[in-house]
Design a protein around this motif. Structure first.
Motif, PDB file in Angstrom:
ATOM      1  N   HIS A 190     -15.052 -12.971  -8.867  1.00 59.52           N
ATOM      2  CA  HIS A 190     -15.096 -11.512  -8.973  1.00 59.52           C
ATOM      3  C   HIS A 190     -14.344 -10.835  -7.827  1.00 59.52           C
ATOM      4  O   HIS A 190     -14.509 -11.190  -6.660  1.00 59.52           O
ATOM      5  CB  HIS A 190     -16.538 -11.010  -8.994  1.00 59.52           C
ATOM      6  N   TYR A 191     -13.524  -9.880  -8.179  1.00 61.94           N
ATOM      7  CA  TYR A 191     -12.898  -8.992  -7.195  1.00 61.94           C
ATOM      8  C   TYR A 191     -13.160  -7.568  -7.655  1.00 61.94           C
ATOM      9  O   TYR A 191     -13.061  -7.279  -8.853  1.00 61.94           O
ATOM     10  CB  TYR A 191     -11.383  -9.213  -7.127  1.00 61.94           C
ATOM     11  N   ASP A 192     -13.488  -6.708  -6.705  1.00 61.80           N
ATOM     12  CA  ASP A 192     -13.719  -5.308  -7.066  1.00 61.80           C
ATOM     13  C   ASP A 192     -12.401  -4.586  -7.313  1.00 61.80           C
ATOM     14  O   ASP A 192     -12.300  -3.753  -8.200  1.00 61.80           O
ATOM     15  CB  ASP A 192     -14.507  -4.617  -5.953  1.00 61.80           C
ATOM     16  N   TYR A 193     -11.412  -4.926  -6.476  1.00 61.00           N
ATOM     17  CA  TYR A 193     -10.119  -4.235  -6.588  1.00 61.00           C
ATOM     18  C   TYR A 193      -8.945  -5.177  -6.365  1.00 61.00           C
ATOM     19  O   TYR A 193      -8.981  -6.002  -5.449  1.00 61.00           O
ATOM     20  CB  TYR A 193     -10.027  -3.104  -5.551  1.00 61.00           C
ATOM     21  N   PHE A 194      -7.930  -5.013  -7.195  1.00 61.40           N
ATOM     22  CA  PHE A 194      -6.638  -5.668  -6.971  1.00 61.40           C
ATOM     23  C   PHE A 194      -5.659  -4.550  -6.613  1.00 61.40           C
ATOM     24  O   PHE A 194      -5.509  -3.597  -7.396  1.00 61.40           O
ATOM     25  CB  PHE A 194      -6.138  -6.347  -8.250  1.00 61.40           C
ATOM     26  N   ILE A 195      -5.024  -4.649  -5.458  1.00 63.41           N
ATOM     27  CA  ILE A 195      -4.068  -3.593  -5.090  1.00 63.41           C
ATOM     28  C   ILE A 195      -2.724  -4.222  -4.718  1.00 63.41           C
ATOM     29  O   ILE A 195      -2.652  -5.071  -3.826  1.00 63.41           O
ATOM     30  CB  ILE A 195      -4.595  -2.715  -3.930  1.00 63.41           C
ATOM     31  N   PHE A 196      -1.695  -3.804  -5.433  1.00 66.21           N
ATOM     32  CA  PHE A 196      -0.332  -4.292  -5.192  1.00 66.21           C
ATOM     33  C   PHE A 196       0.643  -3.110  -5.110  1.00 66.21           C
ATOM     34  O   PHE A 196       0.289  -1.975  -5.438  1.00 66.21           O
ATOM     35  CB  PHE A 196       0.129  -5.205  -6.341  1.00 66.21           C
ATOM     36  N   GLY A 197       1.882  -3.446  -4.727  1.00 66.96           N
ATOM     37  CA  GLY A 197       2.964  -2.466  -4.741  1.00 66.96           C
ATOM     38  C   GLY A 197       4.091  -3.026  -5.592  1.00 66.96           C
ATOM     39  O   GLY A 197       3.851  -3.563  -6.663  1.00 66.96           O
ATOM     40  N   HIS A 198       5.306  -2.955  -5.065  1.00 68.57           N
ATOM     41  CA  HIS A 198       6.502  -3.576  -5.617  1.00 68.57           C
ATOM     42  C   HIS A 198       7.097  -2.916  -6.857  1.00 68.57           C
ATOM     43  O   HIS A 198       8.303  -2.782  -6.967  1.00 68.57           O
ATOM     44  CB  HIS A 198       6.283  -5.067  -5.885  1.00 68.57           C
ATOM     45  N   THR A 199       6.287  -2.511  -7.819  1.00 71.82           N
ATOM     46  CA  THR A 199       6.873  -2.002  -9.072  1.00 71.82           C
ATOM     47  C   THR A 199       7.297  -0.538  -8.963  1.00 71.82           C
ATOM     48  O   THR A 199       7.994  -0.038  -9.846  1.00 71.82           O
ATOM     49  CB  THR A 199       5.892  -2.124 -10.253  1.00 71.82           C
TER      50      THR A 199
END
Ligand SMILES: [Mn+2]
Length: 241
Positions: A190-199
């Motif tokens: 379980h993860y509460d949040y996935f945060i990425f950039g790049h796009t």
């Protein structure tokens, strides 16, 4: 408050300098309530650090980060595909916590999965290119070129690559591949949040009843960022007014 931001794409061009100024205004605005700041990659359009030499420019940006760190704000730097050639200048001289890979980080009661996100691309030529960039031999070869040529070449290629990428991304499947990865991860943990950039496409989406995906967008078109108040993550857009 915990802030997440990516894809500032600083350069030493006039446009880059304007972006640097706006970003510093934002840092000045948030510093009063910021406990941690996560810089999620591609903060520079091109950064290559030689063993004893760093690229010139970006003085006010780097100085502001150092100032905030000295005031007690924890600042993390996740490398992107435009700035993966970071050495110990960022950690030793500035005091940033540098991450060369995506990472799981606990903040308060929540578990975050963070990274720039280029690592997840399904585009084969891009995947190969990022592998070459990260290769020790390639780094050593680039490091052996005199900075006068090395930095000029890097700036030129990054500028070209960046223009191509943004328009390509707009036509591509956007954030879907990052969300696919997140859904895959959720099957095991379980993860509460996935945060990425790049796009460069700011987005906030529910993956399940208790898990969300966020893309921090960019500072070329959107001036977007995410903020966690200890309870929930929101996607916001900075306006100078
Ligand atoms: Mn990128």
């Amino acid at each position: 408050m915990v802030y997440f931001v990516s894809d500032l794409h600083l350069s030493t061009s006039d446009e880059g300098k304007v972006r640097e100024k706006i970003f510093i205004t934002w840092l000045n605005d948030i510093k009063y309530n910021a406990d941690k700041i996560f810089l999620l990659g591609d903060m520079f359009n091109f950064w290559f650090e030689y063993e004893k030499v760093v690229p010139h420019g970006y003085t006010r940006f780097l100085g502001k980060l150092a100032e905030l760190i000295d005031e007690g704000i924890e600042i993390h730097y996740f490398v992107g595909n435009h700035d993966m050639w970071i050495n110990d200048y960022f950690s030793n001289d500035i005091g940033l916590k540098v991450h060369c890979d995506m990472a799981e980080i606990e903040i308060g009661p929540c578990r975050f999965f963070l990274g720039h996100g280029h690592e997840l691309t399904k585009n084969i030529p891009d995947k190969l290119l990022f592998k070459i960039y990260n290769n020790a031999l390639f780094r050593n070869m680039l490091g052996a070129i005199h900075p006068r040529w090395g930095i000029s070449l890097g700036n030129y290629l990054s500028e070209k690559n960046n223009k191509k990428n943004v328009s390509d991304i707009m036509r591509s499947d956007g954030n879907n591949y990052q969300m696919d990865f997140a859904r895959q991860q959720l099957k095991n943990k379980h993860y509460d949040y996935f945060i990425f950039g790049h796009t460069h496409l700011p987005s906030i989406q529910k993956l399940s009843s208790d898990s969300s995906y966020i893309n921090t967008g960019d500072w070329i078109n959107f001036l977007s960022y995410a903020v966690f108040d200890g309870n929930d993550v929101q996607l916001k857009y900075y306006s100078k007014e």
